[in-house]
Write a protein that holds these residues in place. Structure first.
Motif, mmCIF file in Angstrom:
data_model
loop_
_atom_site.group_PDB
_atom_site.id
_atom_site.type_symbol
_atom_site.label_atom_id
_atom_site.label_comp_id
_atom_site.label_asym_id
_atom_site.label_seq_id
_atom_site.Cartn_x
_atom_site.Cartn_y
_atom_site.Cartn_z
ATOM 1 N N GLY A 248 0.823 -1.210 0.000
ATOM 2 C CA GLY A 248 0.000 0.000 0.000
ATOM 3 C C GLY A 248 0.852 1.252 0.000
ATOM 4 O O GLY A 248 1.794 1.367 -0.784
ATOM 5 N N CYS A 249 0.533 2.181 0.884
ATOM 6 C CA CYS A 249 1.268 3.453 0.962
ATOM 7 C C CYS A 249 2.702 3.203 1.442
ATOM 8 O O CYS A 249 2.907 2.531 2.457
ATOM 9 C CB CYS A 249 0.548 4.379 1.935
ATOM 10 S SG CYS A 249 1.491 5.868 2.276
ATOM 11 N N PRO A 250 3.717 3.767 0.770
ATOM 12 C CA PRO A 250 5.101 3.507 1.194
ATOM 13 C C PRO A 250 5.434 4.096 2.563
ATOM 14 O O PRO A 250 6.389 3.690 3.205
ATOM 15 C CB PRO A 250 5.937 4.178 0.094
ATOM 16 C CG PRO A 250 5.027 5.117 -0.598
ATOM 17 C CD PRO A 250 3.633 4.584 -0.436
ATOM 18 N N ARG B 5 5.649 4.526 9.046
ATOM 19 C CA ARG B 5 6.125 5.692 9.811
ATOM 20 C C ARG B 5 5.013 6.710 10.048
ATOM 21 O O ARG B 5 5.236 7.735 10.673
ATOM 22 C CB ARG B 5 7.279 6.370 9.055
ATOM 23 C CG ARG B 5 8.430 5.435 8.772
ATOM 24 C CD ARG B 5 9.437 6.065 7.842
ATOM 25 N NE ARG B 5 10.339 6.978 8.512
ATOM 26 C CZ ARG B 5 11.257 7.706 7.891
ATOM 27 N NH1 ARG B 5 11.380 7.628 6.580
ATOM 28 N NH2 ARG B 5 12.043 8.509 8.562
ATOM 29 N N CYS B 6 3.845 6.432 9.502
ATOM 30 C CA CYS B 6 2.792 7.444 9.506
ATOM 31 C C CYS B 6 1.940 7.361 10.781
ATOM 32 O O CYS B 6 1.390 6.303 11.091
ATOM 33 C CB CYS B 6 1.908 7.255 8.279
ATOM 34 S SG CYS B 6 0.575 8.450 8.215
ATOM 35 N N PRO B 7 1.797 8.476 11.500
ATOM 36 C CA PRO B 7 0.991 8.428 12.732
ATOM 37 C C PRO B 7 -0.504 8.290 12.455
ATOM 38 O O PRO B 7 -1.277 8.045 13.372
ATOM 39 C CB PRO B 7 1.296 9.779 13.401
ATOM 40 C CG PRO B 7 1.792 10.675 12.315
ATOM 41 C CD PRO B 7 2.411 9.799 11.271
ATOM 42 N N TYR B 8 -0.928 8.479 11.210
ATOM 43 C CA TYR B 8 -2.366 8.432 10.892
ATOM 44 C C TYR B 8 -2.768 7.160 10.141
ATOM 45 O O TYR B 8 -3.888 7.057 9.671
ATOM 46 C CB TYR B 8 -2.752 9.647 10.032
ATOM 47 C CG TYR B 8 -2.217 10.938 10.585
ATOM 48 C CD1 TYR B 8 -2.746 11.477 11.750
ATOM 49 C CD2 TYR B 8 -1.169 11.597 9.956
ATOM 50 C CE1 TYR B 8 -2.239 12.653 12.283
ATOM 51 C CE2 TYR B 8 -0.664 12.778 10.478
ATOM 52 C CZ TYR B 8 -1.200 13.304 11.640
ATOM 53 O OH TYR B 8 -0.700 14.455 12.164
ATOM 54 N N ALA B 9 -1.834 6.215 10.009
ATOM 55 C CA ALA B 9 -2.098 5.048 9.152
ATOM 56 C C ALA B 9 -3.367 4.297 9.568
ATOM 57 O O ALA B 9 -3.637 4.111 10.758
ATOM 58 C CB ALA B 9 -0.899 4.117 9.189
ATOM 59 N N ARG B 10 -4.172 3.913 8.589
ATOM 60 C CA ARG B 10 -5.387 3.122 8.797
ATOM 61 C C ARG B 10 -5.163 1.754 8.148
ATOM 62 O O ARG B 10 -4.156 1.556 7.450
ATOM 63 C CB ARG B 10 -6.603 3.787 8.116
ATOM 64 C CG ARG B 10 -6.612 5.277 8.130
ATOM 65 C CD ARG B 10 -6.881 5.877 9.484
ATOM 66 N NE ARG B 10 -8.199 5.542 9.967
ATOM 67 C CZ ARG B 10 -8.473 5.357 11.257
ATOM 68 N NH1 ARG B 10 -7.515 5.428 12.151
ATOM 69 N NH2 ARG B 10 -9.698 5.090 11.635
ATOM 70 N N TRP C 156 -4.536 8.284 1.508
ATOM 71 C CA TRP C 156 -5.913 7.782 1.629
ATOM 72 C C TRP C 156 -6.821 8.754 2.357
ATOM 73 O O TRP C 156 -7.988 8.897 2.056
ATOM 74 C CB TRP C 156 -5.929 6.437 2.359
ATOM 75 C CG TRP C 156 -5.781 5.278 1.424
ATOM 76 C CD1 TRP C 156 -4.769 4.369 1.413
ATOM 77 C CD2 TRP C 156 -6.668 4.915 0.366
ATOM 78 N NE1 TRP C 156 -4.956 3.470 0.401
ATOM 79 C CE2 TRP C 156 -6.125 3.778 -0.259
ATOM 80 C CE3 TRP C 156 -7.850 5.439 -0.131
ATOM 81 C CZ2 TRP C 156 -6.727 3.147 -1.333
ATOM 82 C CZ3 TRP C 156 -8.463 4.818 -1.215
ATOM 83 C CH2 TRP C 156 -7.894 3.692 -1.803
ATOM 84 N N LEU C 157 -6.257 9.441 3.358
ATOM 85 C CA LEU C 157 -7.118 10.269 4.191
ATOM 86 C C LEU C 157 -7.557 11.566 3.507
ATOM 87 O O LEU C 157 -8.370 12.305 4.041
ATOM 88 C CB LEU C 157 -6.436 10.556 5.527
ATOM 89 C CG LEU C 157 -6.148 9.296 6.345
ATOM 90 C CD1 LEU C 157 -5.562 9.650 7.686
ATOM 91 C CD2 LEU C 157 -7.413 8.470 6.537
ATOM 92 N N LEU C 158 -7.041 11.819 2.322
ATOM 93 C CA LEU C 158 -7.493 12.992 1.557
ATOM 94 C C LEU C 158 -8.477 12.570 0.476
ATOM 95 O O LEU C 158 -9.126 13.396 -0.153
ATOM 96 C CB LEU C 158 -6.294 13.659 0.864
ATOM 97 C CG LEU C 158 -5.197 14.198 1.758
ATOM 98 C CD1 LEU C 158 -3.979 14.548 0.931
ATOM 99 C CD2 LEU C 158 -5.693 15.418 2.504
HETATM 100 FE FE1 SF4 Z 1 -0.030 6.813 3.803
HETATM 101 FE FE2 SF4 Z 1 -1.857 8.682 4.171
HETATM 102 FE FE3 SF4 Z 1 -2.211 6.238 5.118
HETATM 103 FE FE4 SF4 Z 1 -0.419 7.830 6.219
HETATM 104 S S1 SF4 Z 1 -2.600 8.127 6.204
HETATM 105 S S2 SF4 Z 1 -0.141 5.681 5.697
HETATM 106 S S3 SF4 Z 1 0.333 8.897 4.387
HETATM 107 S S4 SF4 Z 1 -2.100 6.807 2.976
#
Ligand code: SF4
Length: 338
Positions: free
Chosen positions: A286-288, A292-297, A319-321
């Motif tokens: 998925g997202c690279p 490291r992303c604090p918002y990852a779903r 994804w969150l946009l």
């Molecule tokens: Fe990637 Fe956005 Fe998901 Fe974070 S929230 S892991 S940047 S898709």
């Protein structure tokens, strides 16, 4: 604005004994006439490989596996060695990070710049070439060019050697200049001089420039538009003010928090992005940025996010946009709105 260079869905792989490194995984962008476009990202984000792919400067272990690079009616990816040599230097020039490794230590500076001029202007006499060398050295603010053209590279400082590299890159009056971390090895004062020089040259001659760097501060000083790369993909693209004022991607936000701002209180701590970049031998499905992303779903680990066009010049891959994001609570929405 009219694009002078268009990169479409570029993929570049490196074939190593450990497996296939997917360095660039579908990069598309355009460069407008007369603009300075910054490409920013950490080491291994794919920024330099993208530009090396444009000019077929990759090592034997690498290959562009998909995509197109359009320039003056040609797809550069499909050109043979002779055809791409005519573009390289003549129409698109490159300035590298380490001038010492690009200059011949046994040749005088003037001869090296002269060689570049002769390569693309066969009919020039020796006297004409020397006059052009002096003009170019003056253009990049090398003092006493008539005298200094007889110097060897080791007699020049790092900043002066980088000026020589810029003079060589300009020797054939290229339409596009690609500068790959040209100020990274220099101290801040010299870095500032080189950035000022590049800006004034671009203004004076209306060249289009791609400036590759890991330093968002440098991008802010020089570029009108910026592309943020991570894991072989473009995470965000925006006009420079927009990126600094309204960053849309969690990775861009992390980068901005990790650099000192001009107005920042000195006691305020910089916040590094925890973790390390993805292994490009086996990038996340998925997202690279997922690890490291604090918002990852959940969906972030499963599917590559689509690009969301936030306005005419601003897009981001998160994804969150996306209007297609799952309907469960979206913590990132609140962060952006505040
Ligand atoms: Fe990637 Fe956005 Fe998901 Fe974070 S929230 S892991 S940047 S898709």
């Amino acid at each position: 604005m009219e694009p002078i260079l268009e990169v479409k869905d570029l993929h570049t792989n490196f074939y190593t004994s450990n497996g296939v490194v997917q360095a660039v995984r579908g990069v598309s962008f355009s460069l407008e006439k007369g603009e300075i476009l910054g490409i920013v990202g950490e080491s291994g984000s794919g920024k330099s490989v993208t530009c090396m792919s444009i000019l077929q400067l990759l090592s034997n272990t690498a290959r562009v596996t998909q995509g197109e690079v359009h320039f003056q009616g040609k797809n550069l990816v499909t050109l043979n060695k002779k055809e791409i040599r005519q573009i390289r230097g003549g129409k698109i020039s490159m300035v590298f990070q380490d001038p010492m490794s690009s200059l011949n230590p046994l040749m005088r500076i003037g001869e090296q710049i002269g060689e570049m001029i002769r390569e693309h202007n066969r009919g020039m006499s020796k006297k004409e070439v020397e006059a052009e060398v002096v003009r170019l050295m003056g253009l990049v603010r090398i003092p006493e060019p008539e005298k200094r053209l007889r110097s060897f590279p080791h007699e020049f400082s790092g900043g002066m050697r980088q000026r020589v590299m810029i003079a060589m890159a300009l020797a054939c009056q290229p339409d596009v200049l690609i500068a790959d971390e040209p100020t990274t090895a220099l101290d801040v004062t010299i870095q500032d001089q080189i950035l000022k020089l590049m800006r004034s040259l671009q203004k004076e001659f209306q060249r289009s420039v791609i400036f590759i760097t890991h330093d968002l501060g440098v991008v802010a000083e020089l570029c009108s538009r910026v592309i943020v790369m991570y894991g072989g993909l473009i995470m965000e693209e925006a006009l420079i003010d927009d990126l600094f004022e309204h960053p849309a991607h969690p990775y861009t936000m992390g980068l901005l928090r990790s650099i000192p701002g001009a107005s920042q209180d000195r006691s305020q701590r910089l916040v590094p992005i925890p973790g390390s970049p993805p292994d490009m031998l086996n990038p996340p499905k998925g997202c690279p940025f997922v690890h490291r992303c604090p918002y990852a779903r959940n969906i972030c680990a499963q599917e590559l996010p689509p690009y969301t066009q936030l306005d005419a010049t601003h897009r981001s891959m998160c994804w969150l946009l996306s209007p297609d994001a799952p309907a469960d609570n979206n913590p990132f929405k609140e962060v952006r709105e505040n």
